[in-house]
Write a protein that holds these residues in place. Sequence first.
Motif, mmCIF file in Angstrom:
data_model
loop_
_atom_site.group_PDB
_atom_site.id
_atom_site.type_symbol
_atom_site.label_atom_id
_atom_site.label_comp_id
_atom_site.label_asym_id
_atom_site.label_seq_id
_atom_site.Cartn_x
_atom_site.Cartn_y
_atom_site.Cartn_z
ATOM 1 N N ALA A 59 6.772 3.008 7.652
ATOM 2 C CA ALA A 59 7.331 1.666 7.461
ATOM 3 C C ALA A 59 6.316 0.734 6.788
ATOM 4 C CB ALA A 59 7.763 1.096 8.812
ATOM 5 N N ASN A 60 5.060 0.816 7.212
ATOM 6 C CA ASN A 60 4.033 -0.069 6.634
ATOM 7 C C ASN A 60 3.821 0.213 5.151
ATOM 8 O OD1 ASN A 60 3.626 -1.455 8.997
ATOM 9 N ND2 ASN A 60 1.980 -0.105 9.724
ATOM 10 N N TYR A 61 3.906 1.493 4.768
ATOM 11 C CA TYR A 61 3.773 1.831 3.351
ATOM 12 C C TYR A 61 4.880 1.139 2.541
ATOM 13 C CZ TYR A 61 3.631 4.234 -1.087
ATOM 14 O OH TYR A 61 3.565 4.487 -2.442
ATOM 15 N N LEU A 62 6.119 1.223 3.037
ATOM 16 C CA LEU A 62 7.243 0.603 2.319
ATOM 17 C C LEU A 62 7.075 -0.915 2.235
ATOM 18 C CD1 LEU A 62 10.285 2.584 3.804
ATOM 19 C CD2 LEU A 62 9.195 2.943 1.597
ATOM 20 N N LYS A 63 6.648 -1.507 3.346
ATOM 21 C CA LYS A 63 6.450 -2.968 3.368
ATOM 22 C C LYS A 63 5.398 -3.393 2.351
ATOM 23 C CE LYS A 63 7.829 -3.513 8.204
ATOM 24 N NZ LYS A 63 7.360 -3.631 9.594
ATOM 25 N N LYS A 64 4.343 -2.592 2.215
ATOM 26 C CA LYS A 64 3.284 -2.920 1.237
ATOM 27 C C LYS A 64 3.808 -2.830 -0.190
ATOM 28 C CE LYS A 64 -0.664 -1.667 4.111
ATOM 29 N NZ LYS A 64 -1.479 -0.534 4.552
#
Length: 350
Positions: free
Chosen positions: A317-322
């Motif tokens: 999820a954090n990768y997508l948010k970045k």
Amino acid sequence: MNEVVVKKEIRNLTSADLLKFLSEVGEPAFRAKQISEWLWMKSARSFDEMSNLSKGLREKLKAHFQINAVEINQSQFSSDRTIKNTFKLYDNNIIEGVLIPTPERMTACVSSQVGCSLTCKFCATGYMERKRNLEPGEIYDQVVLIDQQAKENYGIPLSNIVYMGMGEPLLNYANVLKSIDRLTAPDGLNMAAKRITVSTAGIAKMIKKLGDDQVKFNLALSLHAANDKKRNEIMPINEQNSLKALAEALKYYYQKTKNPVTYEYIIFNDFNDSIQDAMELAKFCKHLPCKVNIIEYNPISFASFTNAEEDKTEAFANYLKKQGIITVIRRSRGKDIDAACGQLAIKEEK
């Protein structure tokens, strides 16, 4: 010999059909509006409820038509307040629908078919035979019954509807759209189209048709892998509806409707939970404005998948948010009563 009259479900008639019938039996045209209001605003389950119609007209309606009202067969209550219903149809088929209460909204998850023909490997409904499409009135009735349940149990009416129960909505296209028309019409339940979401496993030509019809409701695509090889493995429909075909259809849909799309991504342990998978998904997201719902996997007895580990889900999820993609991790509700995403299936009576 007396001729046997085959009674039609009155809610399947068009306005023109109803007017024609009333003319043939010598009734004034304004009765059509009254009948329609009883069916779609007041959710009448029998002709006897239609108290502002003459007894004679009610008898004529009974002689020619029926209302195939859906009934709650059984309700199960989850520890998280989710309520799963089995609904009995007029022909004794059974479907399921779920009331999902959260602090922000009260959502009805409704079915569009009896069973499903798509055989997605992670979904319990996919292991059932598809018996038939639901009629518009049967979809509408699920919403009415779940709304009553929300008010009775939690004192709050429905705020949202998701077509994410049993079946593939776009393989019952006309009836699904007619049901939404009745749910959103001022002379129906008058719900806002923006509070309705139709979820599809991905049928490219029907997604384009949604664009041509310039629908106002939300569209969600059950993606689960942004890689054709992996998606073919878990969703056989991808073999005829590749990611390239879906991307083209979704771009067309967006051009016509200006509605962003939600991608639903069930995250499986050691299958689609790596950063490489997240990179592929981020690339797919570049085609049009969208958001991603990462969904916990809910194990079923038919399949060997397990849910991704918490740290990998967070990293994904954090990768997508970045990458600037709106991403939400959806926690499953109703797991203890098999009411969560992918768990709806009718247990065969032994």
